[in-house]
Design a protein around this motif. Structure first.
Motif, PDB file in Angstrom:
ATOM      1  N   TRP A  66       0.468  -1.389  -0.337  1.00  0.00           N
ATOM      2  CA  TRP A  66       0.292   0.163  -0.224  1.00  0.00           C
ATOM      3  C   TRP A  66       0.846   1.203  -0.077  1.00  0.00           C
ATOM      4  CZ3 TRP A  66      -5.417  -0.410   0.052  1.00  0.00           C
ATOM      5  CH2 TRP A  66      -6.273  -2.292   1.060  1.00  0.00           C
ATOM      6  N   SER A  67       0.143   2.402  -0.513  1.00  0.00           N
ATOM      7  CA  SER A  67       0.840   4.075  -0.705  1.00  0.00           C
ATOM      8  C   SER A  67       0.324   4.032   0.460  1.00  0.00           C
ATOM      9  CB  SER A  67       0.996   4.311  -1.974  1.00  0.00           C
ATOM     10  OG  SER A  67       1.195   5.837  -1.758  1.00  0.00           O
ATOM     11  N   VAL A  68       1.206   4.951   1.348  1.00  0.00           N
ATOM     12  CA  VAL A  68       0.811   5.714   2.463  1.00  0.00           C
ATOM     13  C   VAL A  68      -0.323   7.136   2.106  1.00  0.00           C
ATOM     14  CG1 VAL A  68       1.351   7.024   4.825  1.00  0.00           C
ATOM     15  CG2 VAL A  68       2.079   3.862   4.156  1.00  0.00           C
ATOM     16  N   SER A  69       1.187   7.953   1.982  1.00  0.00           N
ATOM     17  CA  SER A  69       0.495   8.859   1.627  1.00  0.00           C
ATOM     18  C   SER A  69      -0.657   9.039   0.086  1.00  0.00           C
ATOM     19  CB  SER A  69       1.367  10.117   0.087  1.00  0.00           C
ATOM     20  OG  SER A  69       2.000   8.940  -0.773  1.00  0.00           O
ATOM     21  N   GLU A  70      -0.656   8.201  -1.269  1.00  0.00           N
ATOM     22  CA  GLU A  70      -1.807   8.087  -2.096  1.00  0.00           C
ATOM     23  C   GLU A  70      -3.358   7.341  -1.151  1.00  0.00           C
ATOM     24  OE1 GLU A  70      -1.007   6.970  -5.611  1.00  0.00           O
ATOM     25  OE2 GLU A  70       0.563   7.777  -4.988  1.00  0.00           O
ATOM     26  N   GLY A  71      -2.634   6.907  -0.214  1.00  0.00           N
ATOM     27  CA  GLY A  71      -3.773   5.623   0.829  1.00  0.00           C
ATOM     28  C   GLY A  71      -4.080   4.507  -0.685  1.00  0.00           C
ATOM     29  N   THR A  72      -3.539   3.872  -1.202  1.00  0.00           N
ATOM     30  CA  THR A  72      -4.471   3.171  -2.508  1.00  0.00           C
ATOM     31  C   THR A  72      -3.000   2.096  -2.348  1.00  0.00           C
ATOM     32  OG1 THR A  72      -2.775   4.306  -3.975  1.00  0.00           O
ATOM     33  CG2 THR A  72      -4.387   4.988  -3.973  1.00  0.00           C
ATOM     34  N   LEU A  73      -3.870   1.030  -3.054  1.00  0.00           N
ATOM     35  CA  LEU A  73      -3.033  -0.276  -2.882  1.00  0.00           C
ATOM     36  C   LEU A  73      -2.271  -0.496  -4.854  1.00  0.00           C
ATOM     37  CD1 LEU A  73      -2.618  -3.203  -1.901  1.00  0.00           C
ATOM     38  CD2 LEU A  73      -4.921  -4.332  -3.637  1.00  0.00           C
ATOM     39  N   ARG A  74      -0.917  -0.500  -4.325  1.00  0.00           N
ATOM     40  CA  ARG A  74      -0.040  -0.893  -5.506  1.00  0.00           C
ATOM     41  C   ARG A  74      -0.263  -2.176  -6.181  1.00  0.00           C
ATOM     42  NH1 ARG A  74       5.107   2.082  -2.503  1.00  0.00           N
ATOM     43  NH2 ARG A  74       4.471   4.251  -2.175  1.00  0.00           N
ATOM     44  N   HIS A  75       0.228  -2.723  -5.769  1.00  0.00           N
ATOM     45  CA  HIS A  75      -0.397  -4.454  -5.707  1.00  0.00           C
ATOM     46  C   HIS A  75      -0.488  -5.568  -4.947  1.00  0.00           C
ATOM     47  CE1 HIS A  75       4.544  -4.300  -5.282  1.00  0.00           C
ATOM     48  NE2 HIS A  75       3.961  -6.064  -5.033  1.00  0.00           N
ATOM     49  N   THR A  76      -0.392  -6.591  -5.219  1.00  0.00           N
ATOM     50  CA  THR A  76      -0.730  -7.502  -4.501  1.00  0.00           C
ATOM     51  C   THR A  76       0.593  -8.663  -5.086  1.00  0.00           C
ATOM     52  OG1 THR A  76      -3.401  -7.273  -4.013  1.00  0.00           O
ATOM     53  CG2 THR A  76      -2.514  -9.336  -3.391  1.00  0.00           C
ATOM     54  N   HIS A  77       0.676  -9.595  -3.895  1.00  0.00           N
ATOM     55  CA  HIS A  77       0.906 -10.599  -4.662  1.00  0.00           C
ATOM     56  C   HIS A  77       1.199 -12.128  -4.089  1.00  0.00           C
ATOM     57  CE1 HIS A  77       4.988 -12.923  -4.273  1.00  0.00           C
ATOM     58  NE2 HIS A  77       5.627 -13.449  -3.552  1.00  0.00           N
ATOM     59  N   GLU A  78       0.525 -13.140  -4.425  1.00  0.00           N
ATOM     60  CA  GLU A  78       0.160 -14.544  -4.160  1.00  0.00           C
ATOM     61  C   GLU A  78       0.977 -14.776  -3.762  1.00  0.00           C
ATOM     62  OE1 GLU A  78      -2.826 -14.724  -3.082  1.00  0.00           O
ATOM     63  OE2 GLU A  78      -3.865 -13.428  -4.193  1.00  0.00           O
ATOM     64  N   THR A  79       1.574 -15.434  -2.675  1.00  0.00           N
ATOM     65  CA  THR A  79       2.872 -16.024  -2.570  1.00  0.00           C
ATOM     66  C   THR A  79       2.923 -17.784  -2.274  1.00  0.00           C
ATOM     67  OG1 THR A  79       2.456 -16.431   0.144  1.00  0.00           O
ATOM     68  CG2 THR A  79       3.544 -14.797  -0.304  1.00  0.00           C
ATOM     69  N   ASN A  80       1.549 -17.928  -2.457  1.00  0.00           N
ATOM     70  CA  ASN A  80       1.286 -19.604  -2.167  1.00  0.00           C
ATOM     71  C   ASN A  80       2.282 -20.216  -1.203  1.00  0.00           C
ATOM     72  OD1 ASN A  80      -0.086 -19.815  -4.662  1.00  0.00           O
ATOM     73  ND2 ASN A  80       1.812 -18.939  -5.657  1.00  0.00           N
ATOM     74  N   ALA A  81       2.175 -19.926  -0.239  1.00  0.00           N
ATOM     75  CA  ALA A  81       2.938 -20.153   0.951  1.00  0.00           C
ATOM     76  C   ALA A  81       1.969 -20.634   1.875  1.00  0.00           C
ATOM     77  CB  ALA A  81       4.092 -18.860   1.277  1.00  0.00           C
TER      78      ALA A  81
END
Length: 359
Positions: free
Chosen positions: A27-42
């Motif tokens: 997440w970006s703190v200053s923009e308050g938005t989700l940058r990307h998602t990572h699926e770890t499968n872990a």
């Protein structure tokens, strides 16, 4: 999904969260938005910490491993077996030089950041089709499905392009032991011989039969085998590329992989039905020895001075077959999909594998 862990980057601009289902969100703190998602499968995420002053996120999960993930490039650079019984807890020293991992068995492991951030996972832009060590043992050449070949330094993680992506798929490569050649081919001829020192193609071989399945240098580097899916095996002397010795091993199933034994006496051949045969490299006659795996064998490599045969399959598994005991010693689940390439590190105690999952 339930958030199980959270970490701030040192500049305060990024938050990483980990979920019960193994999902990392950046997440970006200053923009308050989700940058990307990572699926770890872990599995469930246990704890998170940013490596001090970097974009690298340390991740603990129920797969018993510490994963180091670069939040800028969105790629995992390495992972280590660190804990058992729980998903683990993680702490970072104030100076950022150490990570501590707490395990469910009561142990604490102290990791030097400078050592663990050295990559042991190298990424290509397309699925990896071939991989081999160069003679020094400190560099790896890998070819991917888009036609690119790159040489990786296994200590620094830096790479150099040997061949750029052209869209012409490279399906098999082999590096010459004690030499400077790399043989590379797609399904159709010719086989290109690259000099990795100069980065140039120095020769091309027009193989008499199409449908190339695999190229492989002998352990001495004096011969090159080119095998086709129809069962044709062409043996070339590296001092004279014009006159191959041609053998046909009659099989109803397609040839998938080939490797020379460490003493150059045998050629080992894997077929689509799971059969693996040993052939006399001088006469072309079958030995009274064979191995069978339940999946399709796609890559072969000898380890431990030739006493162990590693077999990579379309199920993402590496079968380690003990030749003296005539049994499978163990099976490693190395990839999430088919393993296209295997190579043994000089010394024979370490394997490198490349797969459709781009690792």
């Amino acid at each position: 999904p339930t958030v199980e862990a959270l970490a701030f980057s040192d500049d305060g601009e990024t938050i990483a969260t980990g979920s019960f289902g193994g999902r990392i969100r950046i997440w970006s703190v200053s923009e308050g938005t989700l940058r990307h998602t990572h699926e770890t499968n872990a599995g469930r995420i246990g704890d998170l910490e940013f490596v001090k002053g970097t974009s690298i996120l340390a991740i603990l999960a129920t797969d018993r491993r510490l994963h180091l993930y670069d939040t800028e490039t969105q790629q995992e650079i390495c992972n280590f077996n660190t804990h058992i019984l729980t998903d683990g807890v993680l702490a970072r020293s104030d100076n950022g030089r150490f990570l501590a991992v707490g395990s469910g068995d009561g142990s604490i492991k102290i990791l030097r950041v400078r050592g663990v951030t050295r990559p042991n996972v190298f990424w290509h832009d397309a699925h990896v089709r071939g991989v081999d060590f160069l003679p020094s043992g400190t560099r790896v050449v890998a070819a991917s499905g888009d036609g690119a070949m790159r040489i990786w330094d296994v200590k620094s993680g830096e790479s150099q392009h040997l061949a750029d992506a052209t869209g012409q798929e490279i399906t098999t490569i082999s590096a010459q032991p004690q030499g400077s050649l790399i043989a590379a081919a797609g399904v159709a001829p010719p086989v290109a011989l690259w000099d990795w020192k100069s980065g140039q193609v120095v020769h091309e071989i027009d193989v008499p039969q199409g449908g190339i399945a695999v190229v492989a240098f002998s352990s001495s580097g004096r011969r090159l085998a080119v095998a086709t899916r129809l069962g044709g095996i062409f043996l070339y002397d590296t001092k004279d590329w014009t006159e191959p010795r041609f053998e046909i091993l009659k099989r109803e199933t397609a040839l998938q992989c080939l490797a020379f034994s460490t003493d150059d006496q045998d050629i080992v051949i894997g077929y689509e039905d799971g059969d693996i045969h040993f052939v006399d490299a001088a006469s072309g006659e079958r030995r009274d020895r064979s191995v069978h795996v339940t999946a399709i064998p796609l890559a072969l490599a000898f380890c431990e001075s030739g006493s162990l045969l590693a077999i990579g399959t379309d199920a993402g598994e590496i079968h380690l077959y003990d030749l003296a005991a005539k049994r499978t010693r163990s099976v490693i689940k190395g990839h999430s999909s088919r393993i296209n390439a295997l190579a043994s590190l000089p010394g024979g105690t370490t394997l490198i594998s490349g797969g459709r999952d781009r690792e």
